[in-house]
Write a protein that holds these residues in place. Structure first.
Motif, PDB file in Angstrom:
ATOM      1  N   TYR A 179     -24.988  -5.338 -16.855  1.00 40.49           N
ATOM      2  CA  TYR A 179     -24.085  -6.414 -16.419  1.00 40.49           C
ATOM      3  C   TYR A 179     -23.534  -7.097 -17.680  1.00 40.49           C
ATOM      4  CZ  TYR A 179     -22.613 -10.369 -13.394  1.00 40.49           C
ATOM      5  OH  TYR A 179     -21.899 -11.313 -12.689  1.00 40.49           O
ATOM      6  N   ASP A 180     -22.439  -6.569 -18.189  1.00 40.96           N
ATOM      7  CA  ASP A 180     -21.907  -7.052 -19.459  1.00 40.96           C
ATOM      8  C   ASP A 180     -20.525  -7.685 -19.337  1.00 40.96           C
ATOM      9  OD1 ASP A 180     -20.456  -4.807 -18.891  1.00 40.96           O
ATOM     10  OD2 ASP A 180     -21.099  -3.667 -20.643  1.00 40.96           O
ATOM     11  N   ASP A 181     -20.072  -7.869 -18.107  1.00 43.56           N
ATOM     12  CA  ASP A 181     -18.767  -8.484 -17.884  1.00 43.56           C
ATOM     13  C   ASP A 181     -18.823  -9.238 -16.560  1.00 43.56           C
ATOM     14  OD1 ASP A 181     -15.866  -8.294 -16.555  1.00 43.56           O
ATOM     15  OD2 ASP A 181     -15.636  -8.218 -18.740  1.00 43.56           O
ATOM     16  N   PRO A 182     -18.302 -10.462 -16.495  1.00 47.51           N
ATOM     17  CA  PRO A 182     -18.424 -11.254 -15.256  1.00 47.51           C
ATOM     18  C   PRO A 182     -17.775 -10.604 -14.042  1.00 47.51           C
ATOM     19  CG  PRO A 182     -16.911 -12.289 -16.813  1.00 47.51           C
ATOM     20  CD  PRO A 182     -17.620 -11.221 -17.554  1.00 47.51           C
ATOM     21  N   ALA A 183     -16.834  -9.687 -14.250  1.00 51.28           N
ATOM     22  CA  ALA A 183     -16.157  -9.038 -13.129  1.00 51.28           C
ATOM     23  C   ALA A 183     -16.836  -7.739 -12.699  1.00 51.28           C
ATOM     24  CB  ALA A 183     -14.699  -8.752 -13.501  1.00 51.28           C
ATOM     25  N   LYS A 184     -17.897  -7.368 -13.395  1.00 53.61           N
ATOM     26  CA  LYS A 184     -18.496  -6.053 -13.166  1.00 53.61           C
ATOM     27  C   LYS A 184     -19.216  -5.942 -11.833  1.00 53.61           C
ATOM     28  CE  LYS A 184     -20.727  -2.407 -15.791  1.00 53.61           C
ATOM     29  NZ  LYS A 184     -21.240  -2.026 -17.126  1.00 53.61           N
ATOM     30  N   LYS A 185     -19.823  -7.030 -11.370  1.00 54.76           N
ATOM     31  CA  LYS A 185     -20.561  -7.005 -10.102  1.00 54.76           C
ATOM     32  C   LYS A 185     -19.807  -7.832  -9.062  1.00 54.76           C
ATOM     33  CE  LYS A 185     -25.175  -6.180 -12.005  1.00 54.76           C
ATOM     34  NZ  LYS A 185     -25.383  -4.890 -11.336  1.00 54.76           N
ATOM     35  N   PRO A 186     -19.355  -7.218  -7.977  1.00 55.75           N
ATOM     36  CA  PRO A 186     -18.585  -7.948  -6.966  1.00 55.75           C
ATOM     37  C   PRO A 186     -19.429  -8.902  -6.120  1.00 55.75           C
ATOM     38  CG  PRO A 186     -18.933  -5.688  -6.272  1.00 55.75           C
ATOM     39  CD  PRO A 186     -19.437  -5.777  -7.674  1.00 55.75           C
ATOM     40  N   ALA A 187     -20.759  -8.683  -6.096  1.00 56.39           N
ATOM     41  CA  ALA A 187     -21.634  -9.549  -5.297  1.00 56.39           C
ATOM     42  C   ALA A 187     -22.938  -9.795  -6.069  1.00 56.39           C
ATOM     43  CB  ALA A 187     -21.926  -8.918  -3.940  1.00 56.39           C
ATOM     44  N   PRO A 188     -22.865 -10.495  -7.192  1.00 53.38           N
ATOM     45  CA  PRO A 188     -24.057 -10.682  -8.032  1.00 53.38           C
ATOM     46  C   PRO A 188     -25.051 -11.674  -7.439  1.00 53.38           C
ATOM     47  CG  PRO A 188     -22.251 -11.971  -8.881  1.00 53.38           C
ATOM     48  CD  PRO A 188     -21.686 -11.167  -7.757  1.00 53.38           C
ATOM     49  N   THR A 189     -26.324 -11.466  -7.771  1.00 52.80           N
ATOM     50  CA  THR A 189     -27.364 -12.432  -7.436  1.00 52.80           C
ATOM     51  C   THR A 189     -27.668 -13.228  -8.692  1.00 52.80           C
ATOM     52  OG1 THR A 189     -28.331 -10.967  -5.768  1.00 52.80           O
ATOM     53  CG2 THR A 189     -29.731 -12.737  -6.612  1.00 52.80           C
ATOM     54  N   ILE A 190     -27.478 -14.530  -8.622  1.00 55.90           N
ATOM     55  CA  ILE A 190     -27.575 -15.390  -9.798  1.00 55.90           C
ATOM     56  C   ILE A 190     -28.689 -16.419  -9.610  1.00 55.90           C
ATOM     57  CG2 ILE A 190     -26.341 -16.952 -11.343  1.00 55.90           C
ATOM     58  CD1 ILE A 190     -25.036 -14.220 -11.235  1.00 55.90           C
TER      59      ILE A 190
ATOM     60  N   ALA B 278     -16.879 -21.216 -10.421  1.00 58.60           N
ATOM     61  CA  ALA B 278     -15.553 -21.401 -11.016  1.00 58.60           C
ATOM     62  C   ALA B 278     -15.220 -20.280 -11.993  1.00 58.60           C
ATOM     63  CB  ALA B 278     -15.489 -22.757 -11.724  1.00 58.60           C
ATOM     64  N   VAL B 279     -16.186 -19.918 -12.843  1.00 58.73           N
ATOM     65  CA  VAL B 279     -15.942 -18.891 -13.860  1.00 58.73           C
ATOM     66  C   VAL B 279     -15.827 -17.500 -13.237  1.00 58.73           C
ATOM     67  CG1 VAL B 279     -16.978 -17.712 -15.835  1.00 58.73           C
ATOM     68  CG2 VAL B 279     -16.942 -20.205 -15.759  1.00 58.73           C
ATOM     69  N   LEU B 280     -16.703 -17.183 -12.279  1.00 52.99           N
ATOM     70  CA  LEU B 280     -16.637 -15.868 -11.642  1.00 52.99           C
ATOM     71  C   LEU B 280     -15.389 -15.735 -10.768  1.00 52.99           C
ATOM     72  CD1 LEU B 280     -20.346 -15.041 -10.704  1.00 52.99           C
ATOM     73  CD2 LEU B 280     -19.030 -14.404 -12.728  1.00 52.99           C
ATOM     74  N   ASP B 281     -14.980 -16.838 -10.162  1.00 58.13           N
ATOM     75  CA  ASP B 281     -13.751 -16.810  -9.372  1.00 58.13           C
ATOM     76  C   ASP B 281     -12.558 -16.483 -10.271  1.00 58.13           C
ATOM     77  OD1 ASP B 281     -12.108 -17.346  -6.977  1.00 58.13           O
ATOM     78  OD2 ASP B 281     -11.437 -19.096  -8.106  1.00 58.13           O
ATOM     79  N   THR B 282     -12.540 -17.079 -11.459  1.00 57.83           N
ATOM     80  CA  THR B 282     -11.478 -16.784 -12.422  1.00 57.83           C
ATOM     81  C   THR B 282     -11.495 -15.315 -12.827  1.00 57.83           C
ATOM     82  OG1 THR B 282     -11.569 -19.060 -13.283  1.00 57.83           O
ATOM     83  CG2 THR B 282     -10.540 -17.394 -14.693  1.00 57.83           C
ATOM     84  N   ALA B 283     -12.696 -14.718 -12.853  1.00 59.02           N
ATOM     85  CA  ALA B 283     -12.831 -13.303 -13.217  1.00 59.02           C
ATOM     86  C   ALA B 283     -12.522 -12.368 -12.057  1.00 59.02           C
ATOM     87  CB  ALA B 283     -14.247 -13.043 -13.733  1.00 59.02           C
ATOM     88  N   GLY B 284     -12.241 -12.913 -10.883  1.00 54.27           N
ATOM     89  CA  GLY B 284     -11.881 -12.093  -9.735  1.00 54.27           C
ATOM     90  C   GLY B 284     -13.000 -11.834  -8.750  1.00 54.27           C
ATOM     91  N   VAL B 285     -14.148 -12.481  -8.933  1.00 49.66           N
ATOM     92  CA  VAL B 285     -15.276 -12.317  -8.004  1.00 49.66           C
ATOM     93  C   VAL B 285     -15.127 -13.329  -6.870  1.00 49.66           C
ATOM     94  CG1 VAL B 285     -17.784 -12.407  -7.751  1.00 49.66           C
ATOM     95  CG2 VAL B 285     -16.777 -11.545  -9.870  1.00 49.66           C
ATOM     96  N   GLU B 286     -15.189 -12.853  -5.638  1.00 45.85           N
ATOM     97  CA  GLU B 286     -15.053 -13.753  -4.494  1.00 45.85           C
ATOM     98  C   GLU B 286     -16.274 -14.674  -4.407  1.00 45.85           C
ATOM     99  OE1 GLU B 286     -14.262 -11.659  -0.882  1.00 45.85           O
ATOM    100  OE2 GLU B 286     -12.820 -10.301  -1.834  1.00 45.85           O
ATOM    101  N   LYS B 287     -16.015 -15.973  -4.378  1.00 50.30           N
ATOM    102  CA  LYS B 287     -17.107 -16.954  -4.436  1.00 50.30           C
ATOM    103  C   LYS B 287     -18.100 -16.807  -3.290  1.00 50.30           C
ATOM    104  CE  LYS B 287     -14.043 -20.271  -4.891  1.00 50.30           C
ATOM    105  NZ  LYS B 287     -13.410 -21.608  -5.062  1.00 50.30           N
ATOM    106  N   GLN B 288     -17.606 -16.450  -2.125  1.00 53.28           N
ATOM    107  CA  GLN B 288     -18.501 -16.337  -0.973  1.00 53.28           C
ATOM    108  C   GLN B 288     -19.454 -15.145  -1.086  1.00 53.28           C
ATOM    109  OE1 GLN B 288     -15.217 -16.219  -0.940  1.00 53.28           O
ATOM    110  NE2 GLN B 288     -14.399 -14.670   0.471  1.00 53.28           N
ATOM    111  N   ARG B 289     -19.191 -14.234  -2.015  1.00 53.76           N
ATOM    112  CA  ARG B 289     -20.059 -13.067  -2.179  1.00 53.76           C
ATOM    113  C   ARG B 289     -21.150 -13.281  -3.236  1.00 53.76           C
ATOM    114  NH1 ARG B 289     -17.112  -7.420  -2.461  1.00 53.76           N
ATOM    115  NH2 ARG B 289     -19.223  -6.842  -1.796  1.00 53.76           N
TER     116      ARG B 289
END
Length: 326
Positions: free
Chosen positions: A134-145, A160-171
């Motif tokens: 996991y080396d890029d914020p856009a790499k995982k579409p549904a990450p567990t944080i 906010a940051v993952l949304d900017t990277a294209g990750v859907e916040k609800q996921r």
């Protein structure tokens, strides 16, 4: 002759004052500085984070003592509990602005007494294990944080940051745990990444070889106001002069910390469970010198946008009377 006699008498008085320190004309002792305040002792709740380093420096340099204040720093395990202890075990507490604003929205009457910390490069970040891809914020579409609180600054800025990277916040899936348990969660693969602040980021890098996926102070969260100090509104109304003196000394302490990054890093060895080599690598952000309503409103507005608050919070109403931009 009368004029000369008066001059001689005034000279004698001034000499007496200087020799005996019995005259208030030249007296700048701490007793006089604090003579007009409502109380001279304050109990402040703190956590082992970089944000509170200026308070530690102020105690070491006796800044509070010189001003006539006796300050006791009371270690806390979490912000929510420390806010609840105001007016009982604590007079003021450190907490993230997100925690403070959420408490206000839930009915707690607070007054902000100072800003503690503002994000700088890698002072808060998403961190992953050495073995992770996991080396890029856009790499995982549904990450567990991993976050320390699902409604605190970690979840807010991560979304906010993952949304900017294209990750859907609800996921995004959040898993709540203390910062101290996040290293194990990363190495076991329980989570894909963890939101950490310093010194936990550097500790994880040195202990498990953790890597930063992304700085969470970027884009919409660049220079993000992270934390501050607050008292109850009741305490503030009863002790305005004491709290004004606290803010004056806090400003000195913040300035001292801003001018001495090495001093901030060194102070961590005394309260944040880090050794000297680790402390020397800790990323240090910004120590604001005053309360800035425009800067703080940014946090409240983001909380409103992300539905952490049920409506817009007017931060100006939480500041001491007469507070302007600093």
């Amino acid at each position: 002759m009368a004029t000369r006699a008066n001059a001689l008498r005034l000279t004698a008085v001034l000499i007496t004052c200087a020799l005996t320190a019995g005259c208030g004309l030249f007296d700048s002792s701490s007793d006089n500085v604090a003579a007009d305040v409502e109380r001279t002792n304050l109990r402040i709740g703190v956590l082992p984070v970089v944000d509170v380093a200026p308070l530690r420096i102020a105690l070491t340099e006796k800044l509070f003592e010189k001003a006539g204040l006796q300050v006791t720093l009371v270690p806390q395990s979490n912000e929510a509990d420390s806010i609840k202890q105001l007016d009982t075990q604590l007079d003021l507490t450190w907490a993230t602005h997100v925690s403070l604003f959420r408490a206000v929205a839930e009915g707690t009457e607070l007054q902000l007494q100072g800003e503690a910390y503002q994000a700088g490069p890698n002072s808060m970040a998403l961190v992953t294990s050495a073995a992770s891809d996991y080396d890029d914020p856009a790499k995982k579409p549904a990450p567990t944080i991993a976050v320390n609180n699902e409604t605190d600054i970690g979840a807010l800025t991560t979304r906010a940051v993952l949304d900017t990277a294209g990750v859907e916040k609800q996921r995004i899936k959040f898993k709540t745990m203390p910062f101290g348990e996040m290293e194990q969660a990363l190495t076991s693969g329980t989570v894909d990444a963890a939101f950490m602040i310093e010194p936990f980021i550097t500790k994880a890098q040195r202990k498990i070889g953790a890597k930063i996926v992304t700085d969470t102070a970027r884009g919409p969260t660049l220079d993000f106001p992270m934390s501050g100090y607050a008292s109850s509104k009741k305490f503030a109304d009863q002790n305005p002069k004491t709290l004004k003196l606290f803010r004056d000394v806090l400003r000195q302490a913040q300035q001292a910390a801003a001018n001495n990054k090495l001093g901030v890093q060194d102070s961590l060895t005394g309260y944040a469970d880090v050794d000297q080599p680790t402390a020397a690598l800790v990323s240090v952000g910004v120590f604001p010198l005053g309360l800035n309503p425009i800067r703080l409103q940014r946090v409240a507005d983001m909380m409103d946008t992300e539905d952490v608050l049920s409506g817009r919070l007017d931060v100006q109403q939480l500041l001491p009377p007469g507070t302007n931009n600093s």
